[in-house]
Design a protein around this motif. Sequence first.
Motif, short mmCIF file in Angstrom:
data_model
loop_
_atom_site.label_atom_id
_atom_site.label_comp_id
_atom_site.label_asym_id
_atom_site.label_seq_id
_atom_site.Cartn_x
_atom_site.Cartn_y
_atom_site.Cartn_z
N GLY A 62 -2.82 -71.64 74.28
CA GLY A 62 -3.68 -70.48 74.49
C GLY A 62 -2.94 -69.41 75.26
N VAL A 63 -3.19 -68.16 74.93
CA VAL A 63 -2.65 -67.02 75.67
C VAL A 63 -3.82 -66.09 75.94
CG1 VAL A 63 -1.04 -65.08 75.69
CG2 VAL A 63 -0.38 -67.23 74.60
N VAL A 64 -4.20 -65.96 77.20
CA VAL A 64 -5.41 -65.23 77.58
C VAL A 64 -5.10 -64.26 78.71
CG1 VAL A 64 -6.91 -67.14 76.89
CG2 VAL A 64 -6.10 -67.01 79.25
N ASP A 65 -6.02 -63.33 78.93
CA ASP A 65 -5.95 -62.45 80.09
C ASP A 65 -5.83 -63.31 81.34
OD1 ASP A 65 -6.46 -60.68 82.23
OD2 ASP A 65 -7.83 -59.48 81.03
N HIS A 66 -4.97 -62.92 82.24
CA HIS A 66 -4.72 -63.80 83.39
C HIS A 66 -5.83 -63.72 84.43
CE1 HIS A 66 -3.44 -61.38 87.04
NE2 HIS A 66 -3.53 -60.43 86.14
N GLN A 67 -6.78 -62.80 84.29
CA GLN A 67 -7.84 -62.65 85.28
C GLN A 67 -9.15 -63.25 84.79
OE1 GLN A 67 -7.53 -58.30 86.00
NE2 GLN A 67 -7.11 -58.87 88.12
N CYS A 68 -9.80 -63.97 85.65
CA CYS A 68 -11.12 -64.51 85.39
C CYS A 68 -12.12 -63.36 85.24
CB CYS A 68 -11.54 -65.44 86.53
SG CYS A 68 -13.21 -66.11 86.37
N ALA A 69 -13.05 -63.52 84.32
CA ALA A 69 -14.04 -62.46 84.07
C ALA A 69 -15.10 -62.37 85.17
CB ALA A 69 -14.74 -62.72 82.73
N HIS A 70 -15.13 -63.32 86.09
CA HIS A 70 -16.15 -63.32 87.14
C HIS A 70 -15.78 -62.35 88.25
CE1 HIS A 70 -18.30 -65.77 90.53
NE2 HIS A 70 -19.02 -64.72 90.16
N ARG A 71 -14.78 -62.68 89.04
CA ARG A 71 -14.38 -61.83 90.17
C ARG A 71 -12.91 -61.45 90.09
NH1 ARG A 71 -17.36 -63.28 94.74
NH2 ARG A 71 -15.92 -62.00 95.96
N CYS A 72 -12.31 -61.61 88.91
CA CYS A 72 -10.95 -61.16 88.63
C CYS A 72 -9.87 -61.92 89.37
CB CYS A 72 -10.81 -59.66 88.89
SG CYS A 72 -11.90 -58.65 87.87
N ALA A 73 -10.17 -63.13 89.83
CA ALA A 73 -9.11 -63.98 90.39
C ALA A 73 -8.16 -64.38 89.27
CB ALA A 73 -9.72 -65.22 91.04
N SER A 74 -6.92 -64.64 89.64
CA SER A 74 -5.93 -64.99 88.62
C SER A 74 -6.11 -66.43 88.16
CB SER A 74 -4.51 -64.82 89.16
OG SER A 74 -3.57 -65.23 88.17
N LEU A 75 -6.15 -66.60 86.84
CA LEU A 75 -6.25 -67.94 86.27
C LEU A 75 -4.94 -68.70 86.37
CD1 LEU A 75 -8.41 -67.08 83.13
CD2 LEU A 75 -9.13 -68.37 85.16
N PHE A 76 -3.89 -68.06 86.87
CA PHE A 76 -2.65 -68.80 87.11
C PHE A 76 -2.90 -69.98 88.04
CE2 PHE A 76 1.03 -69.58 89.88
CZ PHE A 76 1.97 -69.97 88.93
N TYR A 77 -3.82 -69.82 88.96
CA TYR A 77 -4.15 -70.88 89.90
C TYR A 77 -5.18 -71.85 89.34
CZ TYR A 77 -1.64 -67.91 93.14
OH TYR A 77 -0.67 -67.15 93.74
N GLY A 78 -5.55 -71.66 88.06
CA GLY A 78 -6.60 -72.46 87.47
C GLY A 78 -6.17 -73.86 87.09
N ARG A 79 -7.14 -74.63 86.66
CA ARG A 79 -6.94 -76.01 86.23
C ARG A 79 -6.87 -76.03 84.70
NH1 ARG A 79 -8.47 -80.18 89.56
NH2 ARG A 79 -9.30 -81.29 87.74
N ASN A 80 -5.81 -76.63 84.18
CA ASN A 80 -5.63 -76.77 82.75
C ASN A 80 -6.35 -78.04 82.31
OD1 ASN A 80 -4.77 -76.88 80.10
ND2 ASN A 80 -2.58 -76.79 80.57
N GLU A 81 -7.53 -77.87 81.72
CA GLU A 81 -8.38 -79.01 81.40
C GLU A 81 -8.62 -79.10 79.89
OE1 GLU A 81 -11.07 -78.75 85.51
OE2 GLU A 81 -11.99 -78.36 83.55
N ASP A 82 -9.21 -80.21 79.46
CA ASP A 82 -9.61 -80.33 78.06
C ASP A 82 -10.52 -79.17 77.70
OD1 ASP A 82 -8.25 -82.71 77.56
OD2 ASP A 82 -9.91 -83.94 78.28
N GLY A 83 -10.18 -78.49 76.63
CA GLY A 83 -11.03 -77.42 76.14
C GLY A 83 -10.75 -76.05 76.70
N GLY A 84 -9.93 -75.94 77.74
CA GLY A 84 -9.66 -74.61 78.27
C GLY A 84 -9.13 -74.64 79.68
N ILE A 85 -9.14 -73.48 80.31
CA ILE A 85 -8.61 -73.33 81.66
C ILE A 85 -9.75 -72.93 82.59
CG2 ILE A 85 -7.89 -70.91 81.34
CD1 ILE A 85 -5.34 -71.80 83.02
N ARG A 86 -9.81 -73.58 83.75
CA ARG A 86 -10.91 -73.38 84.69
C ARG A 86 -10.44 -72.63 85.93
NH1 ARG A 86 -15.70 -75.97 85.05
NH2 ARG A 86 -14.99 -77.74 83.77
N CYS A 87 -11.14 -71.56 86.26
CA CYS A 87 -10.85 -70.82 87.48
C CYS A 87 -11.27 -71.66 88.68
CB CYS A 87 -11.61 -69.49 87.47
SG CYS A 87 -11.32 -68.48 88.94
N VAL A 88 -10.38 -71.75 89.67
CA VAL A 88 -10.70 -72.59 90.83
C VAL A 88 -11.57 -71.86 91.85
CG1 VAL A 88 -8.64 -74.03 90.58
CG2 VAL A 88 -8.52 -71.93 91.95
N TYR A 89 -11.84 -70.58 91.64
CA TYR A 89 -12.65 -69.83 92.61
C TYR A 89 -14.11 -70.26 92.54
CZ TYR A 89 -13.58 -65.70 95.56
OH TYR A 89 -13.92 -64.84 96.59
#
Length: 449
Positions: A62-89
Amino acid sequence: MRAEENDLLTRVGPGTPMGALLRQYWIPALIPVELVAGGAPVRLRLLGENFLAFRSPDGEVGVVDHQCAHRCASLFYGRNEDGGIRCVYHGWKFARNGQCIEMPSEPTETDYKARVKIRALRVSEKYGVVWVYMGDRATPPLLPHFDWDELEDGHTLSVSFMMRECNWVQAMEGDVDTCHVGFLHLGAASPDDFEEGTINYYRQLPENLAPKYEVIETAYGNIYCAYRHAGPDQFYHRIGQFAMPFWTMAPSEPIDHIRARAWVPIDDHHSMLIVIGGPRSATTLTKEGRALPGTSAPIRFLPNTTDWLGRFRVEENPRNDHLISRDVQREGSYTGIQGIPIQDQAITESMGPIVDRAKEHLGTSDRMIVLTRRRLMHAATALRDHGSVPPEVDDVEAYHHVRAGFTVLPRDCDWLDYYNQRRAIWSDGTAEPIARKHRGSRQMPGQVA
């Protein structure tokens, strides 16, 4: 070139004419091994935009916008999980297509994940590369093809990436400037270094540092031939290619070789060289069995880092003057810089992040550069002003059976006729021959360029 023309040619961010043009095409972006299934995501900057690339535990990219749509935190710090990437915020989770699929911080009665989506790029893995499509078509065009499926049995594609700290156009222009090879790379060479009568990449260039040129517009871009004497009644020809929008083929191998080079803009001030093709031939040695000074040196990469400009950087860079040695320069390597790729890198980076082309004084050896600039600017303005998508975006057949290389031909042999004969062999007779628009304008060897 006027300042506004230079801006048109070089600027690639959102809303720019050239950026809009480049977004019509598939773009090589990553080497697959950079993305580990379930592993850390990779920051990816392309055409001045920031994305996050990851390979989910099931192996899909997957290649996605690096910012979460909620509060614009970077998904670089996210969790790579089954089905997608989860923002840790706040735990919002996004699928590879950008769709929000979990919104755990929101009560069930006010959950609105179905209406939330971040930008996601279309992705394809082929030819040893992860490709992305940044355009807005519902159905992207097909991937380009440079005969990569037609390597001889036993040969596999090689892929390499190398970042350059300058604008993509000036980096690319070095690849369609064959005249510089006799100086920058082979300035320390002499024809006497090689056996008399041999024909190779090295001997003929020092014999004649000012070749004649012909440049022709093609369905996919431009083709050039630089030719020079190679003994009685023979001429040494170097045939090179530019293919829209950022592909080049340099004449560093015999004419049948399959290799294409993409000069992908990271942003306005940085570019990535991506080489896809068959194996290189062995380095030609002098008659004493040694490599030419300065031409053969391993590329030394710095360790990749996680920042936006941290991938595939070389040790020799502007901050250490590309490790130039003035002692070596005096003693015969001409540049004092080791390795042909680093010599190219040093010169194009020395021009600054974006060269001021208003200061240039061009000559006949710059014909390919001039036509390539015109081709790009015309395509960008036609798209901007009339919505005209370049035909080769959809006609990917135009990229088939396109190759570059050097060859020696009799004085009275038309190089384009020879090239079309080779192209017919590569394509089993199916490829349309390249034609001169004005036959009478062709220069025969020996005429003034």
